[in-house]
Design a protein around this motif. Structure first.
Motif, PDB file in Angstrom:
ATOM      1  N   GLY A  52       0.801  -1.211   0.000  1.00 56.43           N
ATOM      2  CA  GLY A  52       0.000   0.000   0.000  1.00 56.43           C
ATOM      3  C   GLY A  52       0.835   1.262   0.000  1.00 56.43           C
ATOM      4  O   GLY A  52       0.529   2.228  -0.705  1.00 56.43           O
ATOM      5  N   LEU A  53       1.916   1.263   0.776  1.00 53.48           N
ATOM      6  CA  LEU A  53       2.771   2.447   0.847  1.00 53.48           C
ATOM      7  C   LEU A  53       3.423   2.728  -0.502  1.00 53.48           C
ATOM      8  O   LEU A  53       3.555   3.883  -0.913  1.00 53.48           O
ATOM      9  CB  LEU A  53       3.840   2.260   1.923  1.00 53.48           C
ATOM     10  N   VAL A  54       3.818   1.667  -1.211  1.00 56.81           N
ATOM     11  CA  VAL A  54       4.409   1.839  -2.538  1.00 56.81           C
ATOM     12  C   VAL A  54       3.382   2.424  -3.498  1.00 56.81           C
ATOM     13  O   VAL A  54       3.669   3.380  -4.241  1.00 56.81           O
ATOM     14  CB  VAL A  54       4.946   0.492  -3.068  1.00 56.81           C
ATOM     15  N   PHE A  55       2.169   1.888  -3.512  1.00 53.31           N
ATOM     16  CA  PHE A  55       1.127   2.416  -4.392  1.00 53.31           C
ATOM     17  C   PHE A  55       0.864   3.886  -4.087  1.00 53.31           C
ATOM     18  O   PHE A  55       0.752   4.721  -5.004  1.00 53.31           O
ATOM     19  CB  PHE A  55      -0.168   1.612  -4.227  1.00 53.31           C
ATOM     20  N   GLU A  56       0.778   4.217  -2.812  1.00 56.47           N
ATOM     21  CA  GLU A  56       0.452   5.584  -2.426  1.00 56.47           C
ATOM     22  C   GLU A  56       1.586   6.546  -2.767  1.00 56.47           C
ATOM     23  O   GLU A  56       1.367   7.602  -3.375  1.00 56.47           O
ATOM     24  CB  GLU A  56       0.148   5.634  -0.930  1.00 56.47           C
ATOM     25  N   ALA A  57       2.798   6.185  -2.376  1.00 60.60           N
ATOM     26  CA  ALA A  57       3.938   7.084  -2.576  1.00 60.60           C
ATOM     27  C   ALA A  57       4.299   7.229  -4.053  1.00 60.60           C
ATOM     28  O   ALA A  57       4.522   8.343  -4.544  1.00 60.60           O
ATOM     29  CB  ALA A  57       5.150   6.577  -1.788  1.00 60.60           C
ATOM     30  N   VAL A  58       4.345   6.112  -4.779  1.00 54.52           N
ATOM     31  CA  VAL A  58       4.687   6.164  -6.198  1.00 54.52           C
ATOM     32  C   VAL A  58       3.585   6.867  -6.979  1.00 54.52           C
ATOM     33  O   VAL A  58       3.853   7.686  -7.873  1.00 54.52           O
ATOM     34  CB  VAL A  58       4.940   4.750  -6.750  1.00 54.52           C
ATOM     35  N   GLY A  59       2.323   6.579  -6.638  1.00 61.26           N
ATOM     36  CA  GLY A  59       1.218   7.249  -7.316  1.00 61.26           C
ATOM     37  C   GLY A  59       1.255   8.756  -7.113  1.00 61.26           C
ATOM     38  O   GLY A  59       1.057   9.527  -8.060  1.00 61.26           O
ATOM     39  N   ASP A  60       1.520   9.191  -5.890  1.00 60.98           N
ATOM     40  CA  ASP A  60       1.614  10.630  -5.623  1.00 60.98           C
ATOM     41  C   ASP A  60       2.778  11.252  -6.385  1.00 60.98           C
ATOM     42  O   ASP A  60       2.671  12.368  -6.909  1.00 60.98           O
ATOM     43  CB  ASP A  60       1.795  10.875  -4.121  1.00 60.98           C
ATOM     44  N   ARG A  61       3.898  10.558  -6.442  1.00 62.90           N
ATOM     45  CA  ARG A  61       5.070  11.086  -7.149  1.00 62.90           C
ATOM     46  C   ARG A  61       4.802  11.194  -8.646  1.00 62.90           C
ATOM     47  O   ARG A  61       5.175  12.185  -9.290  1.00 62.90           O
ATOM     48  CB  ARG A  61       6.279  10.191  -6.886  1.00 62.90           C
ATOM     49  N   ASP A 118      -3.642   3.705   0.283  1.00 55.88           N
ATOM     50  CA  ASP A 118      -4.038   4.086   1.643  1.00 55.88           C
ATOM     51  C   ASP A 118      -4.858   2.979   2.298  1.00 55.88           C
ATOM     52  O   ASP A 118      -4.667   2.643   3.474  1.00 55.88           O
ATOM     53  CB  ASP A 118      -4.848   5.381   1.581  1.00 55.88           C
ATOM     54  N   ALA A 119      -5.788   2.412   1.545  1.00 59.74           N
ATOM     55  CA  ALA A 119      -6.604   1.322   2.074  1.00 59.74           C
ATOM     56  C   ALA A 119      -5.736   0.117   2.419  1.00 59.74           C
ATOM     57  O   ALA A 119      -5.899  -0.504   3.476  1.00 59.74           O
ATOM     58  CB  ALA A 119      -7.680   0.938   1.059  1.00 59.74           C
TER      59      ALA A 119
END
Length: 272
Positions: free
Chosen positions: A160-169, A202-203
């Protein structure tokens, strides 16, 4: 400290943390004139709850390494989120309210008043924050029972953290390009797998944290607290997250084609 009193103390301590954080945030919102500052408090509030309940657990049964791991997981997620949204929440809009919150309030903070903002935003966010943090508060005061569940939770959290951080970047890189040099809809990278990789991530983070906390609660308490990540997922997908954002995004050219090709929330490989 026995388990039952420790559990009560941890839950009450979490509630007190949320009340203090949301009260301070409401006062800061009045000072800045924007309710969107609550986005910063959202991540930081969870970090404070995790830290305080870990200390309650320390008093209950001494050092137990898994609760410090859960605290580190919450801190990594919450700290990154607060840092990421800080400029958008208080500066990027130039003193103007985030459209999401303006829609919730029915106008700007100056127009509706702080009381309305407290009822419609801060109280709602605070209640959600406390409820979602219940597994962390419960797990903080109980001993680790299932190491394999903890490991599974770390894996889900990291995904989840990878999806969130990479998506935001990736989104930030897209937004940094001149408007006439970028496509009307961001559909590259993770945004070609799901229309909301940050909300999906996030989920996953909170499902991972639930698993990590449930590793110390036993099956009964673990199943009882499963409603917390369920609520978080519904909140992200159907309330203030993806669904609300799509009301505005659906007005963009190319959105209908993008929405037909890419799933709203749960990712899958891109297809033509």
């Amino acid at each position: 400290m026995d388990a039952a009193p420790a559990l009560t103390t941890s839950l009450l301590a979490a509630l007190a943390c949320v009340v203090v954080v949301m009260t301070a945030t409401a006062l800061r919102a009045r000072q800045l004139g924007v309710v969107a500052v609550v986005d910063v408090a959202w991540g930081l509030g969870f970090v404070i709850v995790a830290a305080v309940t870990a200390l309650v657990g320390l008093a209950a049964d001494g050092a137990d390494w898994h609760r410090w791991l859960v605290l580190a997981m919450v801190a990594a997620w919450g700290g990154r989120l607060a840092w990421h949204v800080r400029s958008r929440a208080v500066g990027q809009h130039g003193g103007k309210e985030d459209p999401r919150y303006e829609e919730m309030l029915g106008g700007s903070l100056q127009e509706v008043g702080l009381g309305t903002a407290v009822r419609r935003v801060f109280a709602v966010q605070g209640t959600a924050q406390w409820f979602v943090s219940v597994p962390v508060a419960v797990g903080a005061v109980l001993a680790l029972e299932h190491t394999w569940v903890l490991v599974l939770g770390v894996v889900v959290w990291a995904t989840g953290l990878v999806f969130e951080a990479v998506g935001d970047r990736q989104l930030a890189a897209y937004m940094s390009r001149p408007r006439d040099e970028r496509p009307p809809v961001m559909d590259q990278g993770l945004w070609g797998w799901t229309r909301h990789p940050n909300y999906f991530g996030d989920a996953c983070v909170w499902w991972g944290l639930w698993l990590a906390a449930a590793a110390s609660t036993g099956w009964v308490a673990g199943l009882a607290t499963v409603l917390c990540p369920v609520a978080m997922t519904l909140f992200l997908r159907n309330v203030t997250g993806a669904k609300l954002l799509e009301k505005r995004m659906s007005q963009r050219d190319g959105w209908d084609e993008y929405a037909a090709r890419v799933p709203m929330f749960f990712p899958r490989p891109p297809r033509s």
